[in-house]
Scaffold this motif. Structure first.
Motif, short mmCIF file in Angstrom:
data_model
loop_
_atom_site.label_atom_id
_atom_site.label_comp_id
_atom_site.label_asym_id
_atom_site.label_seq_id
_atom_site.Cartn_x
_atom_site.Cartn_y
_atom_site.Cartn_z
N HIS A 391 0.85 -1.33 -0.17
CA HIS A 391 0.06 0.09 0.12
C HIS A 391 0.89 1.22 -0.07
O HIS A 391 0.31 2.35 -0.09
CB HIS A 391 -1.09 -0.05 1.29
CG HIS A 391 -1.56 -1.11 1.26
ND1 HIS A 391 -2.74 -1.57 0.31
CD2 HIS A 391 -1.85 -2.15 2.40
CE1 HIS A 391 -3.11 -2.70 0.79
NE2 HIS A 391 -2.72 -2.83 1.76
N LEU A 392 1.96 1.03 0.07
CA LEU A 392 2.85 2.41 0.14
C LEU A 392 3.07 3.22 -1.20
O LEU A 392 2.98 2.57 -2.50
CB LEU A 392 4.57 2.03 0.22
CG LEU A 392 5.36 3.10 0.28
CD1 LEU A 392 5.29 4.19 1.57
CD2 LEU A 392 6.88 2.67 0.53
N LYS A 393 2.64 4.36 -1.03
CA LYS A 393 2.63 5.21 -2.17
C LYS A 393 3.35 6.70 -1.80
O LYS A 393 2.75 7.31 -1.31
CB LYS A 393 1.22 5.52 -2.61
CG LYS A 393 0.36 4.41 -3.32
CD LYS A 393 -1.11 5.04 -3.95
CE LYS A 393 -2.03 5.36 -3.00
NZ LYS A 393 -3.41 5.70 -3.52
N LEU A 394 4.59 6.64 -2.24
CA LEU A 394 5.54 7.82 -1.95
C LEU A 394 5.85 8.44 -3.26
O LEU A 394 6.64 7.72 -4.12
CB LEU A 394 6.58 7.43 -1.08
CG LEU A 394 7.40 8.66 -0.63
CD1 LEU A 394 6.98 9.94 0.03
CD2 LEU A 394 8.75 8.10 -0.10
N ILE A 395 5.72 9.86 -3.64
CA ILE A 395 6.22 10.36 -4.56
C ILE A 395 7.14 11.41 -4.23
O ILE A 395 6.88 12.56 -3.55
CB ILE A 395 5.33 11.03 -5.65
CG1 ILE A 395 4.13 9.82 -5.78
CG2 ILE A 395 5.54 11.68 -6.82
CD1 ILE A 395 2.85 10.22 -6.76
N GLN A 396 8.40 11.78 -4.44
CA GLN A 396 9.27 12.58 -4.38
C GLN A 396 9.47 13.73 -5.52
O GLN A 396 9.45 13.26 -6.73
CB GLN A 396 10.64 12.18 -3.78
CG GLN A 396 10.70 11.40 -2.58
CD GLN A 396 11.91 11.13 -2.15
OE1 GLN A 396 12.84 10.27 -2.93
NE2 GLN A 396 12.51 11.57 -1.08
N ILE A 397 9.35 14.86 -5.30
CA ILE A 397 9.28 16.02 -6.51
C ILE A 397 10.77 16.94 -6.03
O ILE A 397 10.75 17.34 -4.95
CB ILE A 397 8.26 16.94 -6.56
CG1 ILE A 397 7.11 15.98 -6.92
CG2 ILE A 397 8.34 18.00 -7.69
CD1 ILE A 397 5.70 16.82 -6.86
N THR A 398 11.48 17.18 -7.06
CA THR A 398 12.90 17.82 -6.72
C THR A 398 12.96 19.04 -8.01
O THR A 398 12.73 18.68 -9.06
CB THR A 398 13.95 16.97 -6.99
OG1 THR A 398 13.92 15.91 -5.89
CG2 THR A 398 15.28 17.89 -6.68
N THR A 399 13.12 20.12 -7.49
CA THR A 399 13.05 21.09 -8.74
C THR A 399 14.40 21.07 -9.46
O THR A 399 15.42 20.99 -8.85
CB THR A 399 12.79 22.61 -7.96
OG1 THR A 399 11.30 22.63 -7.47
CG2 THR A 399 12.88 23.64 -9.16
N LEU A 400 14.31 21.14 -10.68
CA LEU A 400 15.60 21.13 -11.49
C LEU A 400 16.18 22.36 -12.23
O LEU A 400 15.17 23.11 -12.42
CB LEU A 400 15.69 20.06 -12.53
CG LEU A 400 15.35 18.55 -12.13
CD1 LEU A 400 15.16 17.54 -13.40
CD2 LEU A 400 16.28 18.02 -10.93
N THR A 401 17.30 22.53 -12.38
CA THR A 401 17.63 23.69 -13.27
C THR A 401 18.40 23.15 -14.45
O THR A 401 18.82 22.01 -14.61
CB THR A 401 18.79 24.77 -12.48
OG1 THR A 401 19.95 23.74 -11.99
CG2 THR A 401 18.21 25.33 -11.25
N VAL A 402 18.33 24.10 -15.62
CA VAL A 402 18.97 23.64 -16.68
C VAL A 402 20.42 23.52 -16.65
O VAL A 402 21.11 24.49 -16.23
CB VAL A 402 18.56 24.38 -17.88
CG1 VAL A 402 19.11 23.93 -19.13
CG2 VAL A 402 16.84 24.34 -18.10
N SER A 403 21.02 22.49 -17.17
CA SER A 403 22.68 22.28 -17.34
C SER A 403 23.16 21.80 -18.45
O SER A 403 22.12 21.77 -19.68
CB SER A 403 23.14 21.14 -16.13
OG SER A 403 24.22 21.05 -15.97
#
Length: 645
Positions: A391-403
């Motif tokens: 039942h585990l539902k984990l979503i990680q969001i990370t803001t990115l910069t253009v490289s």
């Protein structure tokens, strides 16, 4: 209607006879012809005849029969090899059929709603790749048409334009395709224009102009297209464009769809006409995955985070089951006897599910199965919980910069040395992006820093009498490489590789200074080439931010961090970077000086800013003196222009 009926009626279903039966019939015909020869019987009869010839002492005839037997045996071996090749080919055809129908069934079952947009588009991409592989041009064109319509429905202008360009690239410049190819290029131009994707408009104009020059010979169309291109360049030069934002999204847990679990993607959010904040994007993801715990972080999943996520997931699941149970009980009270048994079975199953949650399903999974005092132990425990809990539902969001590749390799991009505004450089940096980056501050006591010091045979510099943020700022740069350059034909692109690099405090300070210098150079050039009051704002903000911060203690902090002798004693491999740091500071002084000159030249139309200019001029002189006496250790009074501004 059954799923089989839907598949049969779907317009994209290819004729199995057209796809495969032609080749199968051809091979079967050859196979049956070979079988009809009955070579084994013929060979056996010839052997008997050979024995008879030998008994008659007719050795010449026996030799001829022997040669014929050898020929037929070789033919039999060739036939057996052909049979094996045919079987392999037949199996390959069957696999192609199965795979094709698998894609179609998935495509048909995906709802045409925003939360399933990315899944539907991914299936189209897979299907196009598969049809290209087996060489089915007509069917591939049909999927491209559906692909473009899906982007139109979800208002993905840039992705729709890219899909049209990819469709055009798929076609050749042969007579039968040339009209369609021109139409697709024209549609792509229109779509990019409506989406305000000016950089893409420039590129498609280049292609259209060349196509008209080489294939249609309509030189007036070449001229018109080049005028359009010139207009786009002019707009790009004068106006800042809204940039889409990019996010790394990492899906953790068995409660999420199977094709997403454990995978990371880069999402393109917003458009050239609308900027979407990280909060709005996070809410979109929450809406697409009900009950999931969504967090904004740069850290890998920790035991604390995974445990909290599982408990939240189970609470949400319990609420949903309770709602469903109430619905079943209402239906049960109003049902007839034919439905009563089924509803009672469902009622019992729901009550058992609630009981399982209430009696400690989370506690059973979260109960420690070993020691996790170390980072490795904690990582194993996290992996166990992720694997065991359904039942585990984990979503990680990370803001990115253009490289870019050069930055990832620790080298300068060739545009660094070009005197151009940030507005102009973005034209190159923000198209065909293959590398993204996010940073994570790490503690000097962390295992990453310890491994770095062991590798480079150095020590973490001592903290000193008082805490200095520059001296203790270790940064881990994480470079994200995607499978397909973005913007692409889809808004969600899988990540192919993650690479990390540790930046020491001194190296990080140099990079920060260089980035600030680039920003100031852009502001100076933008203000110099414009009479618009708004174009002066970035210049005054940058001048104030750098000069005031330096005079107010920034220079002293740099001296305490890197120039007290103890830093280099602890990290001798950094000695060459001291010269780089000084060069970067001197370059900053020159940029600030040019910025003050440009600022002074604009005062005629902005007289209210004279007090600010005088303040910055005086503070700049103090900054030069502090640097001359401190970090640079020499006379740099020539940096202060003697003539009046």
């Amino acid at each position: 209607m059954s799923l089989a009926a839907l598949v049969k009626m779907h317009p994209l279903i290819l004729s199995i006879q057209e796809l495969f039966t032609g080749k199968l019939k051809s091979n079967l015909k050859e196979y049956m012809a070979g079988e009809a020869k009955a070579l084994p019987d013929t060979i056996a009869a010839l052997k008997v005849e050979k024995e008879g010839a030998i008994k008659r002492f007719d050795y010449s005839q026996a030799q001829k029969i022997h040669d014929e037997i050898l020929r037929l045996e070789q033919q039999a071996r060739d036939q057996t090899s052909g049979d094996r090749e045919f079987i392999e080919q037949f199996n390959s055809y069957c696999q192609d059929i199965a795979k094709y129908f698998q894609f179609l069934v998935i495509a048909i079952r995906i709802p045409r709603t925003p939360e399933f947009e990315d899944d539907g588009i991914d299936v189209c991409v897979w299907l196009i790749q598969f049809l290209k592989k087996i060489g089915k041009k007509e069917q591939c064109s049909q999927v491209y048409d559906m692909f473009v319509q899906m982007h139109l429905k979800f208002q993905n202008g840039t992705e729709q334009g890219n899909a049209l360009l990819e469709y055009a690239d798929f076609l050749s410049w042969e007579t039968k395709d040339i009209k369609k190819k021109f139409k697709l290029l024209g549609q792509a131009h229109k779509v990019f224009h409506e989406a305000n994707s000016l950089a893409q408009c420039v590129q498609v104009c280049k292609r259209l102009a060349l196509a008209h020059e080489m294939y249609s010979l309509k030189f007036m169309d070449v001229a018109r297209t080049l005028r359009d291109q010139a207009g786009y360049f002019e707009t790009l030069s004068k106006k800042d464009q809204i940039s889409a934002r990019y996010y790394r999204v990492f899906f953790v847990g068995r409660g999420l769809p199977a094709h997403l679990r454990g995978n990371s993607y880069v999402y393109r959010s917003g458009s050239a006409t609308r900027l979407i904040s990280v909060g709005e994007f996070t809410n979109q993801i929450k809406g697409f995955f009900p009950g999931a715990k969504v967090v904004n972080t740069t850290e890998p999943p920790t035991l604390k985070l995974v445990s909290a996520a599982l408990q939240e997931n189970l609470k949400w699941r319990e609420k949903e089951i309770v709602k469903e149970l109430k619905t079943v009980e209402q239906e049960l009270s109003a049902s007839d006897k034919s439905q009563e048994n089924l509803l009672r079975i469902k009622q019992r199953e729901l009550k058992q599910a609630i009981l399982g949650i209430e009696t400690g399903e989370a506690a059973a999974v979260l109960e420690p199965k070993g020691s996790f005092d170390t980072k490795d132990g904690e990582a194993r425990e996290v992996k166990r919980i992720v694997t065991e809990s359904p039942h585990l539902k984990l979503i990680q969001i990370t803001t990115l910069t253009v490289s870019n590749d050069k930055e990832m390799e620790g080298k300068d991009h060739h545009l660094v040395h070009v005197d151009a505004t940030k507005r102009h450089k973005r034209y190159h940096h923000e198209n065909d992006i293959s590398v993204f980056m996010y940073t994570r501050v790490i503690k000097p006591s962390s295992s990453s820093v310890r491994h770095y010091c062991e590798k480079h045979k150095c020590q973490v510099p001592p903290s000193g009498n008082k805490r200095n943020e520059y001296r203790e700022l270790w940064v881990q740069r994480n470079y994200v490489l995607v499978q397909q350059p973005m913007p692409a034909v889809r808004r969600r692109v899988p990540i192919s590789t993650l690479k990390t690099s540790i930046f020491t405090p001194l190296r990080n300070a140099i990079v920060t200074l260089r980035n600030k210098n680039e920003e100031m150079k852009s502001a100076v050039l933008q203000a110099k080439g414009s009479d618009e009051p708004n174009d002066l704002v970035p210049l005054t903000q940058n001048l104030s931010g750098v000069i005031d911060a330096a005079v107010a203690g920034g220079i002293a902090n740099y001296i305490d961090a890197f120039f007290d002798g103890s830093y280099i004693r602890s990290m001798p491999q950094e000695e060459s970077r001291i010269a780089q740091f000084k060069e970067t500071l001197e370059a900053q002084l020159e940029i600030l000086n040019k910025g003050l000159q440009v600022f002074h030249s604009k005062l005629e139309n902005n007289s209210k800013l004279m007090p600010l200019f005088q303040h910055l001029q005086g503070s700049y002189s103090k900054m030069v003196v502090q640097l001359a006496k401190g970090i640079l250790k020499r006379d740099i009074s020539l940096k202060i222009k003697t003539e009046m501004y």
